[in-house]
Design a protein around this motif. Structure first.
Motif, short mmCIF file in Angstrom:
data_model
loop_
_atom_site.label_atom_id
_atom_site.label_comp_id
_atom_site.label_asym_id
_atom_site.label_seq_id
_atom_site.Cartn_x
_atom_site.Cartn_y
_atom_site.Cartn_z
N PRO A 1 15.92 107.07 15.69
CA PRO A 1 16.36 108.23 14.90
C PRO A 1 15.43 109.44 15.05
O PRO A 1 15.91 110.56 15.20
CB PRO A 1 16.36 107.70 13.47
N ILE A 2 14.14 109.22 15.00
CA ILE A 2 13.19 110.34 15.16
C ILE A 2 13.33 110.95 16.54
O ILE A 2 13.33 112.17 16.69
CB ILE A 2 11.74 109.85 14.92
N PHE A 3 13.45 110.11 17.56
CA PHE A 3 13.62 110.60 18.93
C PHE A 3 14.87 111.45 19.04
O PHE A 3 14.86 112.52 19.65
CB PHE A 3 13.67 109.42 19.91
N LEU A 4 15.97 111.01 18.46
CA LEU A 4 17.23 111.75 18.54
C LEU A 4 17.15 113.08 17.80
O LEU A 4 17.70 114.08 18.26
CB LEU A 4 18.38 110.90 18.02
N ILE A 5 16.44 113.11 16.68
CA ILE A 5 16.26 114.38 15.95
C ILE A 5 15.45 115.36 16.80
O ILE A 5 15.82 116.54 16.93
CB ILE A 5 15.59 114.13 14.58
N VAL A 6 14.36 114.89 17.39
CA VAL A 6 13.54 115.75 18.24
C VAL A 6 14.35 116.22 19.45
O VAL A 6 14.31 117.39 19.83
CB VAL A 6 12.25 115.02 18.68
N LEU A 7 15.10 115.33 20.05
CA LEU A 7 15.95 115.67 21.19
C LEU A 7 16.97 116.73 20.81
O LEU A 7 17.17 117.70 21.54
CB LEU A 7 16.64 114.42 21.73
N PHE A 8 17.59 116.56 19.66
CA PHE A 8 18.60 117.52 19.20
C PHE A 8 17.98 118.89 18.96
O PHE A 8 18.50 119.91 19.43
CB PHE A 8 19.25 117.01 17.91
N ILE A 9 16.87 118.93 18.26
CA ILE A 9 16.23 120.20 17.92
C ILE A 9 15.69 120.89 19.16
O ILE A 9 15.85 122.10 19.33
CB ILE A 9 15.11 119.98 16.87
N SER A 10 15.06 120.14 20.05
CA SER A 10 14.39 120.76 21.20
C SER A 10 15.32 121.04 22.39
O SER A 10 14.93 121.77 23.29
CB SER A 10 13.23 119.88 21.66
N THR A 11 16.52 120.48 22.38
CA THR A 11 17.41 120.67 23.53
C THR A 11 18.71 121.36 23.16
O THR A 11 19.01 122.43 23.69
CB THR A 11 17.74 119.31 24.18
N LEU A 12 19.47 120.79 22.29
CA LEU A 12 20.80 121.31 22.01
C LEU A 12 20.78 122.66 21.31
O LEU A 12 21.55 123.55 21.67
CB LEU A 12 21.59 120.29 21.20
N ILE A 13 19.93 122.81 20.33
CA ILE A 13 19.90 124.08 19.59
C ILE A 13 19.46 125.24 20.49
O ILE A 13 20.12 126.28 20.51
CB ILE A 13 19.05 123.96 18.31
N PRO A 14 18.35 125.12 21.29
CA PRO A 14 18.01 126.23 22.18
C PRO A 14 19.09 126.52 23.23
O PRO A 14 19.35 127.68 23.53
CB PRO A 14 16.71 125.77 22.85
N LEU A 15 19.73 125.49 23.76
CA LEU A 15 20.81 125.73 24.72
C LEU A 15 21.98 126.44 24.07
O LEU A 15 22.59 127.34 24.66
CB LEU A 15 21.27 124.40 25.34
N TRP A 16 22.31 126.06 22.85
CA TRP A 16 23.39 126.72 22.12
C TRP A 16 23.05 128.19 21.86
O TRP A 16 23.88 129.08 22.06
CB TRP A 16 23.65 125.97 20.82
N LEU A 17 21.81 128.45 21.43
CA LEU A 17 21.38 129.83 21.18
C LEU A 17 21.39 130.65 22.46
O LEU A 17 21.83 131.80 22.46
CB LEU A 17 19.98 129.84 20.55
N TYR A 18 20.92 130.05 23.57
CA TYR A 18 20.93 130.77 24.85
C TYR A 18 22.36 131.09 25.27
O TYR A 18 22.64 132.20 25.74
CB TYR A 18 20.23 129.93 25.91
N ALA A 19 23.28 130.16 25.08
CA ALA A 19 24.68 130.40 25.45
C ALA A 19 25.27 131.53 24.59
O ALA A 19 26.00 132.38 25.11
CB ALA A 19 25.50 129.12 25.28
N LYS A 20 24.94 131.54 23.31
CA LYS A 20 25.42 132.61 22.43
C LYS A 20 24.87 133.98 22.87
O LYS A 20 25.58 134.96 22.91
CB LYS A 20 25.02 132.34 20.98
N MET A 21 23.55 134.01 23.19
CA MET A 21 22.94 135.26 23.64
C MET A 21 23.55 135.73 24.95
O MET A 21 23.85 136.90 25.12
CB MET A 21 21.42 135.09 23.80
N ALA A 22 23.71 134.80 25.89
CA ALA A 22 24.26 135.16 27.19
C ALA A 22 25.70 135.66 27.05
O ALA A 22 26.09 136.63 27.70
CB ALA A 22 24.20 133.97 28.13
N LYS A 23 26.47 135.02 26.21
CA LYS A 23 27.86 135.43 26.01
C LYS A 23 27.94 136.82 25.39
O LYS A 23 28.77 137.64 25.76
CB LYS A 23 28.57 134.42 25.12
#
Length: 123
Positions: A98-120
């Motif tokens: 669970p801790i690994f998945l939380i860190v993975l989510f925060i450090s990967t998915l959220i920045p990629l989502w923000l980058y996609a929003k900025m790029a769009k």
């Protein structure tokens, strides 16, 4: 009747050179500051800043945008071996998953989502 796909080689080479030059220059610059690990991030942000400025001053060529879209679609397959390795690692983690998945989510998915929003929005 077979239809041969046309590949815009100058656009592909130009796009790849643009990405590689920004990345390598950023890694070199950050190495001069004794932080080479920040090279990829600085390269990404500086390329985004240049493209944002380019878009404000004039239109980004459609060839560059099309080639970038194709590269992004095709590069998804590069993550398959990483995903397989992650699944193997997850089986050995036990209660730490669970801790690994939380860190993975925060450090990967959220920045990629923000980058996609900025790029769009900006490109």
């Amino acid at each position: 009747m077979s239809r041969i796909k046309h590949i815009d080689w100058p656009a592909w080479i130009g796009t790849l050179l643009l990405i590689i030059v920004f990345r390598e220059a950023s890694v070199w610059i950050m190495t001069q500051f004794n932080h080479p690990e920040l090279g990829n991030l600085v390269g990404l942000l500086s390329l985004l800043a240049v493209l944002f400025t380019w878009r404000k001053l004039s239109k980004i060529p459609a060839r560059l945008v099309d080639t970038n879209n194709k590269i992004m679609k095709e590069s998804a397959f590069a993550f398959l071996p990483i995903s397989a390795g992650s699944l193997i690692m997850l089986t050995h983690m036990g209660k730490q998953i669970p801790i690994f998945l939380i860190v993975l989510f925060i450090s990967t998915l959220i920045p990629l989502w923000l980058y996609a929003k900025m790029a769009k929005r900006w490109l």
